[in-house]
Enzyme design. Sequence first.
Site, PDB file in Angstrom:
ATOM      1  N   ASP A 164      -3.133   4.662  -2.422  1.00 28.00           N
ATOM      2  CA  ASP A 164      -4.225   5.160  -1.588  1.00 28.00           C
ATOM      3  C   ASP A 164      -4.778   6.479  -2.142  1.00 28.00           C
ATOM      4  OD1 ASP A 164      -5.487   4.724   1.142  1.00 28.00           O
ATOM      5  OD2 ASP A 164      -4.709   6.745   1.454  1.00 28.00           O
TER       6      ASP A 164
ATOM      7  N   HIS B 196     -11.400  -2.970   3.251  1.00 26.76           N
ATOM      8  CA  HIS B 196     -11.321  -2.614   4.675  1.00 26.76           C
ATOM      9  C   HIS B 196     -12.058  -1.323   5.020  1.00 26.76           C
ATOM     10  CE1 HIS B 196      -8.334  -0.251   2.693  1.00 26.76           C
ATOM     11  NE2 HIS B 196      -8.155   0.481   3.770  1.00 26.76           N
ATOM     12  N   ASP B 197     -12.621  -0.660   4.021  1.00 25.39           N
ATOM     13  CA  ASP B 197     -13.359   0.589   4.283  1.00 25.39           C
ATOM     14  C   ASP B 197     -14.862   0.424   4.132  1.00 25.39           C
ATOM     15  OD1 ASP B 197     -10.990   2.074   4.620  1.00 25.39           O
ATOM     16  OD2 ASP B 197     -10.793   2.361   2.454  1.00 25.39           O
TER      17      ASP B 197
ATOM     18  N   ASP C 253       0.867  -1.173   0.000  1.00 26.21           N
ATOM     19  CA  ASP C 253       0.000   0.000   0.000  1.00 26.21           C
ATOM     20  C   ASP C 253       0.907   1.228   0.000  1.00 26.21           C
ATOM     21  OD1 ASP C 253      -2.380   1.579   0.506  1.00 26.21           O
ATOM     22  OD2 ASP C 253      -3.214  -0.219   1.444  1.00 26.21           O
TER      23      ASP C 253
ATOM     24  N   GLU D 193      -6.682   3.518  -5.869  1.00 29.34           N
ATOM     25  CA  GLU D 193      -7.950   3.596  -5.132  1.00 29.34           C
ATOM     26  C   GLU D 193      -8.655   4.880  -5.569  1.00 29.34           C
ATOM     27  OE1 GLU D 193      -9.936   3.938  -0.702  1.00 29.34           O
ATOM     28  OE2 GLU D 193      -8.125   5.023  -1.198  1.00 29.34           O
TER      29      GLU D 193
HETATM   30  C1  GLC Z   1      -8.061   5.178   1.985  1.00 28.14           C
HETATM   31  C2  GLC Z   1      -7.895   3.972   2.868  1.00 28.14           C
HETATM   32  C3  GLC Z   1      -8.588   4.239   4.173  1.00 28.14           C
HETATM   33  C4  GLC Z   1      -7.920   5.423   4.828  1.00 28.14           C
HETATM   34  C5  GLC Z   1      -7.934   6.627   3.893  1.00 28.14           C
HETATM   35  C6  GLC Z   1      -7.003   7.697   4.362  1.00 28.14           C
HETATM   36  O1  GLC Z   1      -9.376   5.406   1.652  1.00 28.14           O
HETATM   37  O2  GLC Z   1      -8.389   2.841   2.214  1.00 28.14           O
HETATM   38  O3  GLC Z   1      -8.553   3.127   5.022  1.00 28.14           O
HETATM   39  O4  GLC Z   1      -8.572   5.748   6.018  1.00 28.14           O
HETATM   40  O5  GLC Z   1      -7.481   6.282   2.608  1.00 28.14           O
HETATM   41  O6  GLC Z   1      -5.676   7.291   4.193  1.00 28.14           O
END
Ligand code: GLC
Length: 537
Positions: free
Chosen positions: A205, A329-330, A103, A268
């Site tokens: 991310d 995970h979100d 990541d 993402e």
């Molecule tokens: C992304 C991650 C999430 C995190 C956010 C801020 O969306 O997947 O878990 O809280 O970024 O880094």
Amino acid sequence: MKEEQTKHLWWQEGVFYQIYPRSYQDSNSDGVGDLRGIIKRLDYLKWLGINAVWISPIYPSPMADYGYDIADYTGIHPLFGNMDDFDELLKEVHARGMKLILDLVPNHTSDQHPWFLESKSSKDNPKRDWYIWKDAKPDGSPPNNWLSVFGGSGWEWDETTQQYYFHAFLKEQPDLNWRNPEVHEAMYDVMRYWLDKGVDGFRVDVMWHMVQDEQFRDNPPNPNYEPHMATYEQLMPVFSTDQPEVHDIVREMRRVLDSYDERMMIGEIYLPIHKLMTYYGSENDGAHLPFNFLLLSIPWNSEHIASEIAIYEGALPDGGWPNWVLSNHDQPRITSRVGEAQARIAAILLLTLRGTPTIYYGDEIGMRDVPIPPDEVQDPQGLNMPDLNLSRDPARTPMQWEDATNAGFSDAKPWLRLPEYYRRKNVKVQQNDPYSMLTLYRRLIQLRHEEKALNVGDYVPVYSDKQVLAFIRQYHEQRLLVVLNLTHRPSYFRVKNMTLKGTVILATAPEREGNTVEDYFSLGGDEGIIVRLEEGT
Ligand code: GLC
């Protein structure tokens, strides 16, 4: 005529699997998963048929956002182990013919990162401009109305230097200033550090957040905002996200990757399809896989899903490779969104659609979101907006391995609780059950590896109505028909002007396998089948 792509790359053919390291396997009895724990479970992943493993952040971090607040991009948090453990993990992953994806969080650092500590130390510090600092408005209020995804203003006042800094997420996660070329170089050095070690790629991310409007204009109100939504939704983030300049950055990242052999990046990106597509890059020189979150955002409805698949397929740029995701995970887990029976249908969909599938750990055994009592909530998103049920903890609970203390995850009290029923819902129980979710996942993955039609074949929509979704995956003469009932009631259909005859090769009810089907399809509620079509039908 379009030239047919005959050779596919590992990230196009492979099945990806996301591990949330805190929750996969604890090896040192502190209640938190770690790298040695993951090593211990690699044989399981190999058995399942996984080709690439993406692990959420493992770097030194104060853990304000559970690792997405990074204090050192090239280190390992002691909770997870040390660099020797990491090197061994990478070696062991590769020894099994799998790939490892890290990541990368380039949008923001932790407020404890040395870069930020320097930046905030004085206005004339050489790193001042590495972050986004702005004067207050004359009345002392923040420079504009931009909000934090995790609630409240996106601006935090710094007493020492009398300016605000911008943070799209927590105030402990200051945004880097990607208009400063030194930031580019620093982050590309981070990428090279891991690529030199042999890491196979990155999941980047919040890629669409990386650069903001140069004029810092106010975001407009969102006319569709409703009080049950996160406060961030009050505005449309048109000036604080998805700016045209982001594509230059993505292209540069791609160039770093392309200077190595066959590395890749996943972005993402939570954006509508036509916007998402721009992240492939105008010359296919952007992200290899801009994450496609359609299946975790649209209603579970066959007509809707059928049309969204078609829209996505139709919007893909020439040479752009598709991908699909059910959970991460979100987000709430698929089983908690659509129920256990439909989660089996979702598994078939994920593993038979065209494009790279990513499985979220635990979905393969049908893990559900686990309710976390208020005094045990860990996630800042949940803690900051306590009345909106937005905590992401329920989808991040420890992996349920077996009928042993804490499901075999840890000898110590786990950082998040397990559900009481883990003794009957776990990997070990399901491994030997021909009807389990795990067996279904494993068989689907195997089939995907064996059948070129599923792996790299074309997608041909066939039929959809209020209950059913049917499509063909085709590679030369091989044609596999996938028929899914997205409701609980029996469904019946015939496709006009089309003869479809074949043998069921995989079914949610394995008793149906080997049966011949012809023309008229009847499916039980929550039933899905994969049919090998006879040539000439
Ligand atoms: C992304 C991650 C999430 C995190 C956010 C801020 O969306 O997947 O878990 O809280 O970024 O880094």
